[in-house]
Design a protein around this motif. Structure first.
Motif, mmCIF file in Angstrom:
data_model
loop_
_atom_site.group_PDB
_atom_site.id
_atom_site.type_symbol
_atom_site.label_atom_id
_atom_site.label_comp_id
_atom_site.label_asym_id
_atom_site.label_seq_id
_atom_site.Cartn_x
_atom_site.Cartn_y
_atom_site.Cartn_z
ATOM 1 N N ALA A 112 0.854 -1.187 0.000
ATOM 2 C CA ALA A 112 0.000 0.000 0.000
ATOM 3 C C ALA A 112 0.888 1.234 0.000
ATOM 4 O O ALA A 112 1.791 1.361 0.814
ATOM 5 C CB ALA A 112 -0.899 -0.011 1.221
ATOM 6 N N SER A 119 -13.664 10.432 0.178
ATOM 7 C CA SER A 119 -14.553 9.543 0.932
ATOM 8 C C SER A 119 -13.916 8.184 1.187
ATOM 9 O O SER A 119 -14.338 7.463 2.084
ATOM 10 C CB SER A 119 -15.878 9.373 0.202
ATOM 11 N N ASN A 120 -12.907 7.812 0.420
ATOM 12 C CA ASN A 120 -12.221 6.536 0.624
ATOM 13 C C ASN A 120 -10.940 6.664 1.433
ATOM 14 O O ASN A 120 -10.199 5.703 1.555
ATOM 15 C CB ASN A 120 -11.894 5.899 -0.730
ATOM 16 N N ALA A 121 -10.673 7.849 1.949
ATOM 17 C CA ALA A 121 -9.463 8.046 2.756
ATOM 18 C C ALA A 121 -9.619 7.339 4.101
ATOM 19 O O ALA A 121 -10.723 7.271 4.655
ATOM 20 C CB ALA A 121 -9.210 9.536 2.969
ATOM 21 N N PRO A 122 -8.538 6.796 4.625
ATOM 22 C CA PRO A 122 -8.641 6.135 5.929
ATOM 23 C C PRO A 122 -8.937 7.150 7.031
ATOM 24 O O PRO A 122 -8.589 8.326 6.926
ATOM 25 C CB PRO A 122 -7.269 5.485 6.127
ATOM 26 N N ALA A 123 -9.578 6.669 8.077
ATOM 27 C CA ALA A 123 -9.899 7.541 9.209
ATOM 28 C C ALA A 123 -8.609 7.948 9.920
ATOM 29 O O ALA A 123 -7.663 7.163 10.006
ATOM 30 C CB ALA A 123 -10.811 6.821 10.183
ATOM 31 N N PRO A 124 -8.547 9.181 10.397
ATOM 32 C CA PRO A 124 -7.339 9.601 11.107
ATOM 33 C C PRO A 124 -7.191 8.797 12.399
ATOM 34 O O PRO A 124 -8.175 8.397 13.018
ATOM 35 C CB PRO A 124 -7.574 11.086 11.394
ATOM 36 N N PRO A 125 -5.955 8.551 12.817
ATOM 37 C CA PRO A 125 -5.755 7.768 14.035
ATOM 38 C C PRO A 125 -6.263 8.531 15.260
ATOM 39 O O PRO A 125 -6.190 9.750 15.329
ATOM 40 C CB PRO A 125 -4.240 7.565 14.095
ATOM 41 N N GLU A 167 1.165 5.531 -0.209
ATOM 42 C CA GLU A 167 0.461 6.776 0.130
ATOM 43 C C GLU A 167 0.150 7.528 -1.161
ATOM 44 O O GLU A 167 0.996 7.632 -2.047
ATOM 45 C CB GLU A 167 1.351 7.616 1.043
ATOM 46 N N ARG A 199 -7.249 7.109 -4.384
ATOM 47 C CA ARG A 199 -8.149 6.096 -3.819
ATOM 48 C C ARG A 199 -9.583 6.205 -4.336
ATOM 49 O O ARG A 199 -10.458 5.526 -3.853
ATOM 50 C CB ARG A 199 -8.179 6.241 -2.301
ATOM 51 N N HIS A 241 -12.264 10.237 -3.850
ATOM 52 C CA HIS A 241 -10.965 10.006 -3.205
ATOM 53 C C HIS A 241 -11.038 10.358 -1.716
ATOM 54 O O HIS A 241 -10.553 9.612 -0.871
ATOM 55 C CB HIS A 241 -9.889 10.834 -3.908
#
Length: 180
Positions: free
Chosen positions: A22, A149-155, A24, A97, A147
């Motif tokens: 994967a 909406s498919n981003a990973p959630a922030p930690p 970035e 993404r 793009h």
């Protein structure tokens, strides 16, 4: 002797190809020009294809093949259909993404908005150009929305504090609660 006999170990699942690592996605400053360049390539190639189909249609109906509205509209429809494909392809090169379905859906919404906007134009010749312009811009905007909406959630932060208020029958307590 806790180890199983040779050949009796559980088998790993076989894979034809390893999972790609994967990566970035590129910064939008890099991704957006790639989207526009790829959109230009696919729009131009499908515009030529659409113009050719329009010319074949015009020839089959017995009219002239040059300067006809069928050729022009065929080219504009081809360019409008090629735009989302090019945007998706260019962004994929940069690690985007977004989805192809979301890009085409947004382009369709933009085309509908272009049709409504073109109804207010004085000259009929400009309508197809306005609809195509809405499609081209809509392809880029809809991909970027897809793009995002498919981003990973922030930690989640390791430490969080929040004010808390406790009310009892006789007392009120104000304090901090948190997770450490």
């Amino acid at each position: 002797m806790d180890e199983p006999l040779p050949g009796m170990q559980p088998r790993k699942a076989l894979r034809l190809l390893d999972e790609p690592p994967a990566r970035e996605p590129a910064h939008p400053v890099v991704r957006l020009p790639l989207e526009v360049v790829a959109m230009s390539l696919t729009s131009a190639s499908l515009a030529f294809t659409g113009a050719y189909v329009g010319a074949l249609f015009r020839e089959a109906t017995g009219g002239p093949t040059t300067g006809s509205t069928e050729v022009i509209y065929g080219a504009l429809v081809g360019a409008s259909l090629g735009a989302p494909l090019g945007v998706w392809w260019g962004a994929r090169i940069a690690g985007g993404r977004g989805t192809l379905e979301g890009t085409y859906l947004g382009t369709g919404v933009a085309a509908a908005a272009g049709v409504v906007a073109s109804l207010f134009l004085k000259y009929d010749e400009a309508r197809a150009g306005v609809i195509t312009a809405f499609c081209l811009v809509g392809a880029v905007v809809s991909y970027e929305v897809s793009h995002a909406s498919n981003a990973p959630a922030p930690p989640e932060p390791a430490v969080s504090l929040a004010p808390s208020l406790t009310l009892t029958r006789d007392h009120k307590f104000l304090g901090l609660s948190g997770r450490f």
